[in-house]
Structure formats: structure tokens, C-alpha cells
Design an enzyme around this catalytic site. Structure first.
Site, PDB file in Angstrom:
ATOM      1  N   ASP A 232       0.828  -1.200   0.000  1.00  0.00           N
ATOM      2  CA  ASP A 232       0.000   0.000   0.000  1.00  0.00           C
ATOM      3  C   ASP A 232       0.869   1.260   0.000  1.00  0.00           C
ATOM      4  OD1 ASP A 232      -2.700   1.261   0.360  1.00  0.00           O
ATOM      5  OD2 ASP A 232      -1.758   1.998   2.188  1.00  0.00           O
ATOM      6  N   GLU A 262       1.203  -0.274  -4.929  1.00  0.00           N
ATOM      7  CA  GLU A 262       0.251   0.764  -5.321  1.00  0.00           C
ATOM      8  C   GLU A 262       0.954   2.117  -5.301  1.00  0.00           C
ATOM      9  OE1 GLU A 262      -3.246   3.579  -3.683  1.00  0.00           O
ATOM     10  OE2 GLU A 262      -1.697   2.655  -2.457  1.00  0.00           O
TER      11      GLU A 262
END
Length: 475
Positions: A232, A262
Site C-alpha cells: 500500500d 500501489e
């Protein structure tokens, strides 16, 4: 075998603790349609307890095992249910990648006085106050876990900043100054320096923090028998951290540990630089391609389909690209809302599931629907596309991108795909290989009835309806 990922959650799942059981009940049928990798949501205890999606990380070691933040279970279930669901997925030949959030922590147990300067939200390099003390929520004691798995306690010196001063009840971005602290330098340049995202910002320049996070990563990989990670918010973390972290995990475990990061940016040059700076150590989501799909859905027949691959990661680093149509951040009501609705989503899924570039990721919310957003499930339609990928999406690819509203491509293992955003659709003569001459193809989507027979030269006349998709496969 084509790797095919499913993001197995959406933002508004009910907080009933039933998600791991739902996975256990459905892993066999997902495997049968061609899903062989599942990206599961953050499994550890969040600061918001059973209502926390997992991104407000409280205790990385609490997978729904300890009575913390008001309950033993997480939003998704208990640790035992999680481990059992993963074991069942493995029995069905599905790999598991875990969503990990190392940039921030939330739900601290106590406050500490910390020296800070206040910075401008639009330029975190711009200090808008002198140095002073605030009362920050930075102490994490994990009393409920009582040192099981790790006796590491998080304190202010393990962080770079916070967004709340408990003393003055003030919300702002506060950069810590003690111990010569400051924002990490090798992060995204948005807002001057985008180290700080939310809550209590983890300092990955700290040696003890890095040691603890590696220890945790090895523990997590072993206890849950993980096959990889979804990282993340990598744009907010010094790129050298994850580059070293994932390579250390691979070295110790001697596993491939398929990983995707990400990095939310529509700027291809930024993504390319990150891939290069991390020495191609892991994959990145192709955010620019998602925005091309989003533009296609909004502009409808005014969008030139020949530009779908323009300025995308798959156009330069397809081997490092994970492609997607929607995710939990782009669904309606979320911070990055850019939902590709059902008017174009199946065309987009046809694109990512049948082409050779990138590794596709199917969104749970598209597949099963999103009741909170009144989004209907596309399961029946997506199952057909997944079957086409599983059985036929191999071999040389030939592209036919000659019309603004009608494009197609073939794979020489017996597949021809077309999408159209024009009113009338159309037909394209496409090459599927001379070895398939005389063979019969049918549209696996059911959108076009009848059969197509391949000519002696390996070509066939493949059709698609207007504002639709068709995937012709060998019978």
C-alpha cells in the site's frame, strides 16, 4: 498458465466478521473459472476495531487473535478463520497475496509530548511555525497481546509526523524535529514531499523500525503461508525501503513472493522512474490505463479506442504491470473515485483479460456487485471472459487498432477479441494462424450468435455489436 488476480474485497463490505468464511466457501469455484491469485484485504487489527478496513493499522501482529480495540476479530473475521481460508485456497491451487500497510499507524494507546513544526498541507517542505511541543498519539503498547510474537513497542521516535495535537485539539500536519528528524527524501514530490499521508507516519529511515518490519514480514509470511504482497501507498515511503524489504523476504523464505505496489499516479514518467529506481523488484498497478478506461466510459463514442494504451505502463514495462478496471479506492464515495461503470467495464475487462500485456486484476465489487453503491454484479459476464483467458489467451498476439470506435486483437492459441464504442459495431478480418484454418470459432460471450470458420490463410471475419464486446474462441 496465465496469472489472474482477484482483489477479494470492496470498501463497503459488512463489518460482520464473515469475509474469511465467504472466501473459504468460494475459493473452489473461483479456481474453476480461472482465478489463481487472490489479493486479500489487510488482515490485522485496525485502530477502528471491527469497522476498520485495515488501513488504519493498529497492531500488525493481531490477525484477529487478541481482545484489542473492542473485539478479538477484525472486520473480516478471526485469525483462525483467516488461516483456514488461506489453506483452503491453497488446496484449490490459488496463491494468496496479503495487503500490507507500513506507511502509517492509527489508534495509539497513549500520548507523548513531541517537538514539531507545523507544515503547509500543499507544500510539506514549507514550515509555517517555529518549533514547539504538541501532545501526539504515538504510544503503542499492545497490552492485549502481552508481548506475544514481539515485544516491540512503538513510540514517537519511530515516526516522522502526525495530524493531531491532543493538547490544543488541533488538526494540522506536524513534522517531528527531535532526533534530527524530517520527512523521507526519496518519495513522491506531490505536495513538495509526500512522505506524510495520514495518521501517524512511520519513519522507515529508523534502523530499529526496519528491523522490526522485516521481522514482522517474515513472521507473517510463515504464519499465514503467504505467496506475496500488495504494498500500500508506496509513493509515500522511501523507495529503497521496499526494494530492500521484499528482497530480504525472498532471500530468507526462498519463495518468489509475487508482489505488486500501489503507486497512485497517472504520470507514466513517475511510474517508470519508480520501476527503474527499485530495479524492477516488483510490479506496479497501471494507474494510467485505469484512467484511460475511465475516460472511455465518460466520453463514450467521443473516445478514440486506438489510444487505450497511450501513456500506460503496459506500453513500456508490461512485465512489471498489473492492470485493473476498478478497485476499492476508485469505487463511488472513495477518495480516488473514478469508477468505470457498467457501460464500459466489460469492454475494459475484455481488454485486460485477453491481451498479453500485464497481469489482470478483477475487482470484487465488479464481480459480486456493491450493494452500497447500487452496483450490479457482473459475475456471469466476467466468468465467460475468465474462461477465455484460462483456456485460450496464449500465443502470438496480433493487433488491429485501425478504427477509432472498433479495435480487435487475436491470440494464436484460438482467440479473437473485439470491442466497440460505436453505435453500429462492425467486423474486422483478423489473423489467428494458418494452423487454425478450417476451424470453427464462436463468441464465448454469447453477444453474437452463430459460428465463424477460419479461411485457409488463417484469417477470419470477426464481428461485434455496437457499444459491446465479443471474444471469439475455437470450438
Amino acid at each position: 498458465m496465465n496469472r489472474t488476480i482477484m482483489q477479494f474485497f470492496e470498501w463497503y463490505l459488512p463489518s460482520d466478521g464473515g469475509h474469511w468464511n465467504f472466501l473459504k466457501e468460494h475459493s473452489k469455484e473461483l479456481s474453476e473459472v480461472g482465478i489463481n491469485t487472490l489479493w486479500l484485504p489487510p488482515a490485522y487489527k485496525g485502530g477502528g476495531g471491527i469497522n476498520d478496513t485495515g488501513y488504519g493499522v493498529y497492531d500488525l501482529y493481531d490477525l484477529g487473535e487478541f481482545d484489542q480495540k473492542g473485539a478479538v476479530r477484525t472486520k473480516y473475521g478471526t485469525k483462525d478463520q483467516y488461516i483456514e481460508a488461506i489453506a483452503d485456497a491453497h488446496k484449490n491451487k490459488i496463491e494468496i497475496i496479503a495487503d500490507i500497510v507500513l506507511n502509517q499507524k492509527g489508534g495509539a494507546d497513549d500520548t507523548q509530548w513531541v517537538k514539531v513544526v507545523k507544515v503547509a498541507p500543499s507544500n510539506r517542505n514549507n514550515k509555517i511555525s517555529g518549533e514547539y511541543d504538541i501532545k501526539a498519539w504515538t504510544k503503542f503498547n499492545f497490552v492485549g497481546r502481552n508481548n506475544k510474537y514481539s515485544d516491540f513497542k512503538w513510540s514517537w521516535e519511530h515516526f516522522n509526523g502526525v495530524d493531531w495535537d491532543e493538547n490544543k485539539k488541533e488538526s494540522a500536519i506536524f513534522e517531528f524535529t527531535g532526533l534530527s528528524k524530517g520527512w523521507d527524501s526519496d518519495v513522491d514530490s506531490e505536495n513538495g514531499n509526500y512522505d506524510y499521508l495520514m495518521l501517524t507516519d512511520v519513519d522507515v529511515s529508523s534502523t530499529v523500525v526496519c528491523e522490526e518490519l522485516l521481522k514482522w514480514g517474515l513472521w507473517y509470511t510463515e504464519i499465514a503461508n503467504l505467496d506475496g504482497f500488495r504494498l500500500d501507498a508506496v509513493k509515500h515511503i522511501d523507495y529503497e525501503f521496499f526494494n530492500k524489504w521484499i528482497n530480504d523476504i525472498r532471500k530468507v523464505t526462498k519463495k518468489e513472493m509475487f508482489t505488486v505496489g500501489e503507486y497512485w499516479s497517472a504520470d507514466l514518467n513517475v511510474l517508470k522512474k519508480y520501476v527503474e529506481d527499485t530495479n524492477h523488484a516488483f510490479n506496479i498497478f497501471d494507474v494510467p490505463l485505469h484512467y484511460n478506461f475511465f475516460s472511455s466510459a465518460k466520453e463514450k463514442e467521443n473516445y478514440d479506442l486506438r489510444g487505450l494504451m497511450s501513456n500506460t505502463l503496459i506500453s513500456c514495462y508490461p512485465e512489471n504491470s498489473v492492470t485493473f478496471v476498478n478497485n476499492h479506492d476508485t469505487q463511488p464515495g472513495q477518495s480516488l473515485e473514478s469508477f468505470v461503470d457498467n457501460s464500459f467495464s466489460l469492454l475494459a475487462y475484455t481488454f485486460i483479460l485477453t491481451r498479453q500485456e500485464g497481469i489482470p486484476c478483477v475487482f470484487f465489487g465488479d464481480y459480486y456487485g456493491i450493494p452500497n453503491n447500487n452496483i450490479a454484479p457482473l459475475k456471469d459476464h466476467l466468468d465467460k471472459l475468465l474462461k477465455a483467458r484460462k483456456d485460450f489467451a496464449y500465443g502470438w498476439q496480433h493487433d488491429y487498432f485501425d478504427d477509432a470506435h472498433l479495435v480487435g486483437w487475436t491470440r494464436e492459441n484460438g482467440l479473437a477479441a473485439l470491442i466497440s464504442n460505436g453505435e453500429n459495431g462492425g467486423c474486422i478480418k483478423m489473423f489467428v494462424g494458418e494452423k487454425l484454418s478450417g476451424k470453427t470459432f464462436v463468441d464465448i460471450t454469447g453477444n453474437i450468435p452463430g459460428e465463424i470458420k477460419i479461411a485457409e490463410d488463417g484469417n477470419g471475419d470477426f464481428t461485434v455489436n455496437g457499444n459491446s464486446h465479443s471474444v471469439w474462441c475455437i470450438v
